[in-house]
Each structure stands twice: as C-alpha cells, then as structure tokens.
Design a protein around this motif. Structure first.
Motif, short mmCIF file in Angstrom:
data_model
loop_
_atom_site.label_atom_id
_atom_site.label_comp_id
_atom_site.label_asym_id
_atom_site.label_seq_id
_atom_site.Cartn_x
_atom_site.Cartn_y
_atom_site.Cartn_z
N LYS A 60 0.85 -1.19 0.00
CA LYS A 60 0.00 0.00 0.00
C LYS A 60 0.88 1.24 0.00
CE LYS A 60 -4.36 0.02 1.49
NZ LYS A 60 -5.49 0.27 0.65
N THR A 61 0.40 2.30 -0.61
CA THR A 61 1.11 3.58 -0.59
C THR A 61 0.30 4.57 0.22
OG1 THR A 61 0.02 4.42 -2.56
CG2 THR A 61 2.05 3.14 -2.90
N GLY A 63 -0.84 7.27 -0.75
CA GLY A 63 -1.92 7.75 -1.61
C GLY A 63 -3.17 6.89 -1.52
N GLU A 64 -3.01 5.64 -1.14
CA GLU A 64 -4.14 4.71 -1.03
C GLU A 64 -4.72 4.67 0.39
OE1 GLU A 64 -2.84 1.22 -4.08
OE2 GLU A 64 -1.64 1.48 -2.27
N ARG A 75 -3.85 14.16 7.14
CA ARG A 75 -2.97 14.28 5.97
C ARG A 75 -1.74 15.11 6.27
NH1 ARG A 75 -5.33 12.49 1.26
NH2 ARG A 75 -7.58 12.20 1.39
#
Length: 81
Positions: A60-61, A63-64, A75
């Motif tokens: 997973k990144t 961004g995901e 964030r």
C-alpha cells in the motif's frame, strides 16, 4: 565494471555513451550521469529486496490510505507543539 559490481552501468552503458558523444559531454558530467544511474538502480533494488524480505501481505502507498476511516491520522501529520 563487473569487478566493481557496477551492474546497472554495465547493462546501460550504451544508453549513456550515445548521448554523451552527441552532446559532447565533459568526462565529469558523463561520470556523474553514470554513477547517479548506478545509485538509483541500487536504491531501487535494495528497496525491492527489503519489501520482499518483509513479506507484507500486500503493498500500500500513502496515496491509497483511507484518512476517512482512520480519523486519528491527518494528511498533515502530527500537530506541532
């Protein structure tokens, strides 16, 4: 190159030589390009090796990441005191 273990340079040398001759690069500029490519390739290979060794069930990144589900994480990251 083999003796120095410069595998990426060995594999992509022609990709560097042609533009270097065409652009009439100085030796130091050519060397910088070649060694930068070697460093990038080694870092990528190292990351790939570590990810395989970690044996994560999936990759997973950030961004995901679902910030809506995990409300304690923002964030922006941790609040500054």
């Amino acid at each position: 190159m083999s003796e120095l273990h410069l595998t990426s340079v060995r594999e992509h040398l022609n990709d560097f030589l042609e533009p270097a001759v065409k652009d009439n690069l100085f030796c130091l500029d050519f060397l910088h390009r070649v060694l930068t490519q070697e460093a990038v390739a080694r870092n990528a290979k190292s990351l790939d090796r570590r990810m395989k060794y970690a044996a994560f069930p999936y990759h997973k990144t950030i961004g995901e990441f679902d910030f809506g589900f995990q409300t304690s994480v923002t964030r922006r990251g941790p609040a500054c005191p």
